[in-house]
Scaffold this active site. Sequence first.
Site: not given
Length: 531
Positions: A201, A264
Amino acid sequence: MTEIAWWRSAVIYQVYPRSFQDSDGDGVGDLAGIAQRLDHLVRLGVDAVWISPIFPSPMRDFGYDVSDYCAIDPLFGTLADFDALLEAAHARGLRVILDFVPNHTSDQHPWFQESRASKSAPKRGWYVWRDPKPDGSPPNNWQSEFGGPAWTFDAATGQSYYHAYLTEQPDLDWRNPEVEAAMTDVLRFWFDRGVDGFRVDAIHHLHEDEEGRDNPPNPDWRPGMPPNDRWLQTRTIDQPGVHASIQAMRQIADAYPDRVMIGEAYLPIDRLMAYYGADLTGFHLPFNFHLISTDWKPAALAALIETYEAALPAGAWPNWVLGNHDRSRVASRIGPAQARVAAMLLLTLRGTPTIYQGEEIGMLDTPIPPDLVQDPYEKNLPGFGLGRDPVRTPMPWSGEPNGGFTSGRPWLPLAADAATRNVAAEAGDPRSMLSLYRALIRLRRASAALSLGDVRLLAATGAALVYERRLGGERVVVALNLTGRATSLPVGASACDVLLSTRLDDPAPPRAAIRLRADEGLVLRAPADHP
């Protein structure tokens, strides 16, 4: 021949666990619920399931504020439930990818509790602490992604800590080798349990400017735009040092066979390429989100495909994404009819595609009444349309109450059309969106050219995008009508056999040229000598 990594030909499916399937009637999805629905993923034909965060959390940001990286939040179940899910998935030939949130923890994590205890605490240097300015204002002008200053003053120690997101999500300092060691141990913990990979993330936030310099003003900002866009994030994202941290993660993954690391990072293509790492020692797949923001026009999509493919480092493998738990659903962005064409684009481009749950039944954004809003993004910055709740509503499985998602009250309301737009209804309709996704994935799996072949653009007209996929002697042409009017292809293809239409019917055989009906995509088998 060198064995091809499984993730190159795979189709990945993202599960947002709160909204996939509730097994215990509390209105929130859980691990046992995911296990109950694995056969849906098998019938769909995907190869791997990526599960958004399931770790213990105060849920200020719905799992992206982790208080223990090596356990399961009771809301979702237990470690035993996870092990059972992993075993059940593997027994069905499904890989399991977990979310890894390395940039920040919850403020309830024991590490942060120790860090804020005093300036001399052993873990003080695990987080980013700075003195406020002499007038008591924040150390610099850095802004939180969720609105307001990215610094929170801690009266007990007289310093401020940095948080790229919520106040309750303090950023770890990855320049501290103890932090890197602790976080790579987390990867080992889950790899040892048999996890097949991680989606990492917010990786572009992992490092900040070491000198703490202000971000420069955004010359394009205007009143009415979100206030956190007032400054360009040149000091707070994509900083030197992030790639060394990614390489440390990759080294852990490489110690285990057949693992994948996905990153990401919302970045321009030229900057995104660096996340593959020098000599491809970074992420196997830095997520490519550019389909989400590119104009839905043939010329724009053709330019994106060519630019992205040309930028890839030698040996790097591409990937494509149409939507996720943070962005408006594709059927809401371009309309339900074009969402079928988009499905064909996603599943026939070169590279690994990721499907977000609900895309396979054509789910739309669900309006959320103000009194039911859950997302802190919307609560902190109301009125800008930034809330993510509309794309996180529960998956409708049947025409039963609450779509068969829960026997209780769902944590977010289901879509108004859940009684008709659901898995059971579409499974029984041979021309439904679900039937289209299944057919596309079957075709992709059966075709080496679609799974692993090269891509070459053939045409981008005012209405149509046409490209070919080729591997060895196999050639496949994909023709997509991006408009609501019929059009003829400028590519002579009279000898092509139609393999699949997005309409899932038997289109008229092509003659002098192929005609695409309104909102139609075709996959065609081309002879080897076809231009």
